[in-house]
Design a protein around this motif. Structure first.
Motif, PDB file in Angstrom:
ATOM      1  N   GLY A 148       7.880  12.240  -3.314  1.00 29.80           N
ATOM      2  CA  GLY A 148       7.076  11.281  -2.562  1.00 29.80           C
ATOM      3  C   GLY A 148       7.805  10.793  -1.330  1.00 29.80           C
ATOM      4  N   LEU A 149       7.178   9.872  -0.651  1.00 29.99           N
ATOM      5  CA  LEU A 149       7.758   9.274   0.539  1.00 29.99           C
ATOM      6  C   LEU A 149       8.778   8.224   0.124  1.00 29.99           C
ATOM      7  CD1 LEU A 149       4.431   8.580   2.421  1.00 29.99           C
ATOM      8  CD2 LEU A 149       6.203  10.169   3.175  1.00 29.99           C
ATOM      9  N   ALA A 150       9.852   8.145   0.881  1.00 32.11           N
ATOM     10  CA  ALA A 150      10.761   7.025   0.662  1.00 32.11           C
ATOM     11  C   ALA A 150      10.225   5.833   1.444  1.00 32.11           C
ATOM     12  CB  ALA A 150      12.162   7.406   1.139  1.00 32.11           C
ATOM     13  N   ALA A 151      10.354   4.650   0.861  1.00 34.44           N
ATOM     14  CA  ALA A 151       9.869   3.445   1.547  1.00 34.44           C
ATOM     15  C   ALA A 151      10.943   2.929   2.484  1.00 34.44           C
ATOM     16  CB  ALA A 151       9.506   2.385   0.515  1.00 34.44           C
ATOM     17  N   THR A 152      10.550   2.630   3.708  1.00 38.39           N
ATOM     18  CA  THR A 152      11.513   2.053   4.653  1.00 38.39           C
ATOM     19  C   THR A 152      11.488   0.529   4.513  1.00 38.39           C
ATOM     20  OG1 THR A 152       9.851   1.825   6.383  1.00 38.39           O
ATOM     21  CG2 THR A 152      11.062   3.910   6.301  1.00 38.39           C
ATOM     22  N   PRO A 153      12.584  -0.146   4.914  1.00 42.87           N
ATOM     23  CA  PRO A 153      12.603  -1.616   4.850  1.00 42.87           C
ATOM     24  C   PRO A 153      11.450  -2.236   5.632  1.00 42.87           C
ATOM     25  CG  PRO A 153      14.804  -0.765   5.308  1.00 42.87           C
ATOM     26  CD  PRO A 153      13.879   0.418   5.348  1.00 42.87           C
TER      27      PRO A 153
END
Ligand SMILES: Nc1ncnc2c1ncn2[C@@H]1O[C@H](COP(=O)(O)OP(=O)(O)O)[C@@H](O)[C@H]1O
Ligand SMILES: [Mg+2]
Length: 323
Positions: free
Chosen positions: A114-119
């Protein structure tokens, strides 16, 4: 005067797009013929929203959604009248491929990352979720955390949403569940399955007495309602003053995927309807049973759901929390 029905917001940080391909008798390394292809937008909070919308509740779905492939989600939200409050992030939502060999009755799964979540995305999302506390009474935080999210993210959201005076339900697993259950503020409703609860508490729960003791422990820490589901064996539902056991009827199962999500939706619907614990257990179990008798996160029509509810066996247990 019109009494406003409380709106429900569901949060899905790690949604998934499932692609099911049926290719009977397919063989590795060869050119195969397929029979059918089906896309389904999923993820726990999306499923909960879908079930609630089937019962006519006003639902908003939020979370993180890849801007590269949102169409299946948008189509589902439109079809069910779910308000789309997902934060769009660059990239594609993770895809799970199910390769079904119907002849051999074997399914092969290939799950893409999946996508990594950015801050920044997480900050946007937290802001959006908190702004929803203005006109949503109930919040459902559901599913796993994508890469880039700290294990205590749900614990933090629970604290903030409860501080805004709203009801919070949690359905997650692993470290995220562990962190949420050892935080200072617990959710109003938590629905682990037995394996998730064992992992979160770090001990095996062999019998009903163990499960009740574990639920009571969470209630002493501040949880409102603890629902521990155990697949076809049913569920134990425990509050500070009561405990009930709900056993589902035997049914023809299409797919048990989403059984727990349906139970969460049923418990939330029961809460908004002001049902007592026994009635909530009956109703939520009917949601699960209804969900597993069909494919996808859809409930049967009301008459069928009511018929399942009538077949659920609910027993009141001696369940006072010892303090
Ligand atoms: N095979 C089954 N037959 C009848 N009911 C089931 C079956 N599997 C699940 N359920 C119902 O769905 C509920 C939730 O299922 P469970 O598998 O415990 O949750 P999860 O999907 O979160 O692991 C159960 O309490 C039960 O009422
Ligand atoms: Mg579950």
């Amino acid at each position: 005067m019109i009494t406003a029905v409380p709106r429900v917001a569901t949060l899905t940080l790690n949604p998934a797009l499932d692609l099911t391909v049926r290719a009977d008798g397919w063989r590795r390394g060869e050119v195969n013929l397929g029979q059918a292809l089906h896309w389904a937008a999923g993820g726990k909070g999306v499923n909960v929203a879908s079930f609630l919308a089937d019962r006519g509740l006003g639902v908003t779905a939020t979370g993180l959604l890849g801007s590269g492939n949102p169409e299946q989600f948008e189509t589902l939200f439109r079809a069910k009248g779910i308000r789309d409050a997902f934060v769009r992030v660059p990239g594609a939502t993770r895809v799970g491929v199910k390769l079904v060999d119907g002849a051999a009755q074997v399914t092969t799964d290939i799950n893409l990352p999946g996508l990594a979540a950015t801050p920044e995305a997480l900050e946007d999302l937290e802001e959006r979720l908190l702004s929803l506390t203005q006109d949503h009474a109930v919040f459902v935080l559901a599913g796993s955390l994508p890469p880039g999210v700290n294990a205590d993210f749900y614990a933090r959201l629970i604290r903030r949403v409860r501080a805004a005076g709203r009801f919070v339900a949690l359905d997650t697993s692993g470290a995220a569940l562990g962190a949420a259950l050892s935080a200072a503020t617990l959710p109003d409703l938590v629905k682990p399955n037995i394996h998730e609860l064992e992992a979160a508490l770090g001990r095996s729960l062999a019998g009903e007495a163990d499960v009740l003791a574990a639920a009571h422990e969470l209630i002493r820490r501040g949880a409102g309602l603890v629902a521990v589901s155990q697949g076809e064996r049913g569920a134990l539902l425990v509050t500070a003053g009561e405990a009930v056991r709900a056993r589902p009827p035997r049914v023809r199962v299409q797919s048990t995927v989403g059984a727990g999500d349906a139970m969460v939706a049923g418990l939330v619907a029961a809460h908004t309807g002001g049902l007592d614990l026994a009635a909530a257990a009956r109703y939520a179990t009917a949601f699960s049973v209804g969900a597993i008798t069909r494919l996808g996160a859809h409930l049967p029509p009301d008459t069928e759901l009511d018929a399942f509810a009538a077949q659920v066996q609910v027993d009141v247990l001696d369940g006072m929390v010892q303090t």
